[in-house]
Design a protein around this motif. Structure first.
Motif: not given
Length: 107
Positions: A22-28
């Motif tokens: 989820e943190a990676d998705k936010l970053g994207e």
């Protein structure tokens, strides 16, 4: 009667990965958001009319605050994932030590 429970290190590791994902998705999403909301993009959207200066500044501030909030959330999700990973590691180690004790291998 006490309540009994078991902490599964595998489940904790899976949960940790979910937080990282989820943190990676936010970053994207943030990477897509930033170029659309930098001050140049906002100025281009509103033009350079004198009346638009106040509105432009408000939108730039809003975009900056939004970016900072999402970055903070992303860091928080990563911190939670790290904490869960630590808990999983500690749980796994405790389980192995308990198993060694029951097998007569403990110190």
């Amino acid at each position: 009667m006490g309540s009994e429970f078991y902490i599964s290190s595998d489940a904790l590791e899976s949960l940790s990965k979910d937080f990282d994902t989820e943190a990676d998705k936010l970053g994207e999403e943030l990477a897509k958001f930033k170029p659309k909301t930098d001050s140049e993009a906002i100025h281009d959207g509103f033009g350079f009319l004198t009346e638009s200066d106040e509105v432009t500044s408000a939108y730039i501030d809003l975009a900056n605050h939004t970016t900072q909030a999402v970055e903070g959330l992303q860091r928080h999700l990563n911190d939670i994932a790290d904490g869960i990973k630590d808990n999983s590691s500690n749980t796994k180690k405790a389980d192995e030590e308990l198993e060694d004790l029951f097998n007569g291998e403990g110190k």
